[in-house]
Scaffold this motif. Structure first.
Motif, PDB file in Angstrom:
ATOM      1  N   GLU A 318       0.837  -1.198   0.000  1.00 23.78           N
ATOM      2  CA  GLU A 318       0.000   0.000   0.000  1.00 23.78           C
ATOM      3  C   GLU A 318       0.875   1.251   0.000  1.00 23.78           C
ATOM      4  OE1 GLU A 318      -3.237  -0.158  -0.242  1.00 23.78           O
ATOM      5  OE2 GLU A 318      -3.406  -2.333   0.000  1.00 23.78           O
ATOM      6  N   PRO A 319       0.332   2.399  -0.387  1.00 22.34           N
ATOM      7  CA  PRO A 319       1.139   3.631  -0.395  1.00 22.34           C
ATOM      8  C   PRO A 319       1.749   3.949   0.966  1.00 22.34           C
ATOM      9  CG  PRO A 319      -0.868   3.966  -1.642  1.00 22.34           C
ATOM     10  CD  PRO A 319      -0.993   2.621  -0.991  1.00 22.34           C
ATOM     11  N   TYR A 320       1.061   3.602   2.072  1.00 26.67           N
ATOM     12  CA  TYR A 320       1.583   3.938   3.394  1.00 26.67           C
ATOM     13  C   TYR A 320       2.651   2.960   3.881  1.00 26.67           C
ATOM     14  CZ  TYR A 320      -2.049   0.536   4.662  1.00 26.67           C
ATOM     15  OH  TYR A 320      -2.855  -0.578   4.733  1.00 26.67           O
ATOM     16  N   ASP A 321       2.803   1.783   3.220  1.00 28.61           N
ATOM     17  CA  ASP A 321       3.835   0.834   3.654  1.00 28.61           C
ATOM     18  C   ASP A 321       4.660   0.328   2.470  1.00 28.61           C
ATOM     19  OD1 ASP A 321       2.254  -1.041   2.345  1.00 28.61           O
ATOM     20  OD2 ASP A 321       1.681  -2.143   4.139  1.00 28.61           O
ATOM     21  N   GLU A 322       4.747   1.134   1.425  1.00 34.63           N
ATOM     22  CA  GLU A 322       5.381   0.679   0.188  1.00 34.63           C
ATOM     23  C   GLU A 322       6.884   0.450   0.321  1.00 34.63           C
ATOM     24  OE1 GLU A 322       4.759   3.675  -2.762  1.00 34.63           O
ATOM     25  OE2 GLU A 322       5.097   5.300  -1.333  1.00 34.63           O
ATOM     26  N   THR A 323       7.519   1.051   1.325  1.00 37.34           N
ATOM     27  CA  THR A 323       8.952   0.839   1.535  1.00 37.34           C
ATOM     28  C   THR A 323       9.212  -0.296   2.516  1.00 37.34           C
ATOM     29  OG1 THR A 323       9.429   3.152   1.052  1.00 37.34           O
ATOM     30  CG2 THR A 323      11.114   1.924   2.252  1.00 37.34           C
ATOM     31  N   TYR A 324       8.623  -0.214   3.711  1.00 38.21           N
ATOM     32  CA  TYR A 324       8.772  -1.272   4.721  1.00 38.21           C
ATOM     33  C   TYR A 324       7.417  -1.608   5.331  1.00 38.21           C
ATOM     34  CZ  TYR A 324      13.628   0.504   4.747  1.00 38.21           C
ATOM     35  OH  TYR A 324      14.879   0.934   4.395  1.00 38.21           O
ATOM     36  N   ALA A 325       7.166  -2.894   5.520  1.00 40.24           N
ATOM     37  CA  ALA A 325       6.038  -3.377   6.320  1.00 40.24           C
ATOM     38  C   ALA A 325       6.631  -4.426   7.246  1.00 40.24           C
ATOM     39  CB  ALA A 325       4.946  -3.967   5.431  1.00 40.24           C
ATOM     40  N   HIS A 326       6.931  -4.043   8.490  1.00 38.93           N
ATOM     41  CA  HIS A 326       7.767  -4.914   9.325  1.00 38.93           C
ATOM     42  C   HIS A 326       7.520  -4.650  10.813  1.00 38.93           C
ATOM     43  CE1 HIS A 326       9.760  -1.123   9.483  1.00 38.93           C
ATOM     44  NE2 HIS A 326      11.004  -1.536   9.641  1.00 38.93           N
ATOM     45  N   LYS A 327       8.236  -5.397  11.667  1.00 35.22           N
ATOM     46  CA  LYS A 327       8.202  -5.251  13.127  1.00 35.22           C
ATOM     47  C   LYS A 327       6.799  -5.526  13.684  1.00 35.22           C
ATOM     48  CE  LYS A 327      12.010  -1.965  13.019  1.00 35.22           C
ATOM     49  NZ  LYS A 327      12.554  -0.677  13.456  1.00 35.22           N
ATOM     50  N   SER A 328       6.474  -6.792  13.807  1.00 36.38           N
ATOM     51  CA  SER A 328       5.094  -7.201  14.096  1.00 36.38           C
ATOM     52  C   SER A 328       4.789  -7.365  15.575  1.00 36.38           C
ATOM     53  CB  SER A 328       4.792  -8.524  13.381  1.00 36.38           C
ATOM     54  OG  SER A 328       5.711  -9.515  13.762  1.00 36.38           O
ATOM     55  N   PHE A 329       3.514  -7.180  15.901  1.00 35.79           N
ATOM     56  CA  PHE A 329       2.930  -7.640  17.160  1.00 35.79           C
ATOM     57  C   PHE A 329       1.538  -8.156  16.813  1.00 35.79           C
ATOM     58  CE2 PHE A 329       1.284  -8.078  21.301  1.00 35.79           C
ATOM     59  CZ  PHE A 329       2.385  -8.253  22.127  1.00 35.79           C
ATOM     60  N   VAL A 330       1.307  -9.450  17.061  1.00 29.19           N
ATOM     61  CA  VAL A 330       0.108 -10.117  16.571  1.00 29.19           C
ATOM     62  C   VAL A 330      -0.723 -10.615  17.746  1.00 29.19           C
ATOM     63  CG1 VAL A 330      -0.770 -11.859  14.970  1.00 29.19           C
ATOM     64  CG2 VAL A 330       1.499 -10.858  14.599  1.00 29.19           C
ATOM     65  N   ILE A 331      -2.034 -10.343  17.729  1.00 20.87           N
ATOM     66  CA  ILE A 331      -2.946 -10.819  18.769  1.00 20.87           C
ATOM     67  C   ILE A 331      -4.184 -11.420  18.119  1.00 20.87           C
ATOM     68  CG2 ILE A 331      -2.168  -9.070  20.435  1.00 20.87           C
ATOM     69  CD1 ILE A 331      -4.822  -7.570  19.873  1.00 20.87           C
ATOM     70  N   LYS A 332      -4.877 -12.248  18.883  1.00 22.10           N
ATOM     71  CA  LYS A 332      -6.182 -12.751  18.461  1.00 22.10           C
ATOM     72  C   LYS A 332      -7.208 -12.304  19.489  1.00 22.10           C
ATOM     73  CE  LYS A 332      -8.633 -16.838  16.781  1.00 22.10           C
ATOM     74  NZ  LYS A 332      -8.574 -18.299  16.528  1.00 22.10           N
ATOM     75  N   TYR A 333      -8.235 -11.576  19.025  1.00 22.07           N
ATOM     76  CA  TYR A 333      -9.217 -10.968  19.910  1.00 22.07           C
ATOM     77  C   TYR A 333     -10.607 -11.178  19.318  1.00 22.07           C
ATOM     78  CZ  TYR A 333     -11.800  -7.100  22.155  1.00 22.07           C
ATOM     79  OH  TYR A 333     -12.727  -6.334  22.815  1.00 22.07           O
ATOM     80  N   LYS A 334     -11.461 -11.838  20.077  1.00 25.01           N
ATOM     81  CA  LYS A 334     -12.826 -12.149  19.636  1.00 25.01           C
ATOM     82  C   LYS A 334     -12.840 -12.853  18.280  1.00 25.01           C
ATOM     83  CE  LYS A 334     -15.288  -8.554  22.247  1.00 25.01           C
ATOM     84  NZ  LYS A 334     -16.210  -7.394  22.169  1.00 25.01           N
ATOM     85  N   GLY A 335     -11.911 -13.782  18.130  1.00 26.54           N
ATOM     86  CA  GLY A 335     -11.862 -14.608  16.935  1.00 26.54           C
ATOM     87  C   GLY A 335     -11.185 -13.978  15.738  1.00 26.54           C
TER      88      GLY A 335
END
Length: 369
Positions: A318-335
């Motif tokens: 996407e235009p807002y992450d076209e250079t880097y899309a990185h450094k994650s924090f992942v959760i599961k909430y209400k499925g």
């Protein structure tokens, strides 16, 4: 005759040893179908968009850590403003709309090893997938590891890892206390060839089963090389502690190493009996299309990790992450799975975005024009 009688016993012993070694190896290397199952569980094909952006182009947001307290969600994140990193706190009722509360690790106007860099990452969080995501207390304190340094600039100088703590409410913005000196440095006597240059982000879990022989386990990324410490790859390594203050390296090799670029910013969660390490890759030799992207690895013992070889979890699109899309924090909430990450565009504007496992629409938040 006696020799013939001993042979069956030796054969049985050999088979027992072989079976044990094979079982151990099977326990270390995770099967492909298990890795695929994890990917199917954590994948987030829908990009909601930006959820936190800096107020102006003089600042950059990075490294979200998400936790929950009672009915509200909280995010610690770091802000770079030209001088260095500080750590901030934000609040949300639904994980998509966030309100900034204030700083929790700030610059110092007095000399010190961490005067100009304090990038914090919450420690000892409940790591069960889809769990309560609460921060746990040890010694009646909440804890945070942080990247610290006294040189101004973007990750400038020799950075080290420190520990911060508070006995107050972590959901209220206030200055956390610090232990006073680094707990890991690239100049330590036990520094390895792979972390003798600079240390970066760290993540600390509480392993009550003590798989390493210690309750507290740190995963940290560091750059190092025995011949050229300043120009080497950045890899993910381990350290252990019995009290959250005294730390020592664990093992003699990195746990994630792609031999070029960056493998870093590990965050651990547990899905069933499998530990999942979310991390990012950048500038790998075999990956030329995207500069930075989010991946994962899995382990049964927290020590030996099987790297996922399939599709990226998040990559530039996407235009807002076209250079880097990185450094994650992942959760599961209400499925629903929410994958928070650092988004960087072609103008080097840096904010926090989220991708989801179900379509949640599109954010109306944008970088400043």
């Amino acid at each position: 005759m006696k020799h013939q009688q001993r042979c069956p016993r030796l054969t049985i012993l050999f088979l027992l040893i072989f079976s044990f070694v094979r079982a151990q190896n099977n326990n270390i290397q995770i099967r492909e179908e298990v890795m695929q199952k994890v990917y199917n569980e954590v994948k987030t094909p829908y990009k909601y968009g930006l959820v936190m952006v800096p107020p102006d182009d003089g600042k950059k947001l990075d490294c979200p850590t998400i936790f929950k307290k009672e009915k509200s969600w909280y995010m610690t994140y770091i802000v770079y403003d030209g001088r260095g990193y500080e750590t901030w706190l934000a609040k949300s009722s639904n994980v998509l709309r966030w309100k900034t509360l204030g700083k929790i690790l700030s610059f110092a106007d007095t000399p010190g090893w961490d005067a100009n860099q304090k990038a914090g990452y919450n420690a000892l969080q409940d790591m069960h997938w889809g769990g309560n995501y609460q921060l746990q207390q040890y010694d009646n304190k909440y804890w945070m590891s942080y990247l610290g340094g006294n040189t101004t600039g973007y990750e400038a100088g020799r950075l080290s890892i420190g520990m911060a703590w508070t006995d107050k409410d972590p959901a209220v913005a206030h200055e956390w206390q610090r232990t006073g000196s680094p707990v890991l440095k690239s100049t330590d006597a036990d520094a390895r060839w792979y972390d003798n240059g600079t240390l970066f982000k760290s993540s600390v879990i509480w392993d009550v089963s003590k798989k390493t022989g210690h309750p507290f386990v740190m995963y940290y990324n560091a750059r190092g090389d025995s011949t050229n410490p300043g120009k080497a790859a950045e890899r993910i390594s381990m350290a252990v502690s019995d009290n959250m203050v005294d730390w020592k390296r664990y093992g003699t090799s990195p746990v994630i190493d792609h031999h070029a670029g960056i493998s870093g910013d590990a965050v651990i969660q547990k899905i069933d009996d499998c530990y999942v390490m979310f991390y990012f890759g950048a500038f790998w030799n075999e990956r030329k299309k995207y500069a930075a992207f989010n991946r994962f690895a899995c382990s049964y013992d927290l020590i030996n990790w099987t790297d996922w070889t399939g599709e990226d979890l998040v990559k530039p699109s996407e235009p807002y992450d076209e250079t880097y899309a990185h450094k994650s924090f992942v959760i599961k909430y209400k499925g629903i799975v929410y994958h928070f990450y650092c988004a960087v565009n072609s103008k080097e504007q840096r904010g926090i975005a989220v991708a989801t496992s179900e379509d949640k629409g599109k954010s109306n938040i944008t970088f400043s024009k």
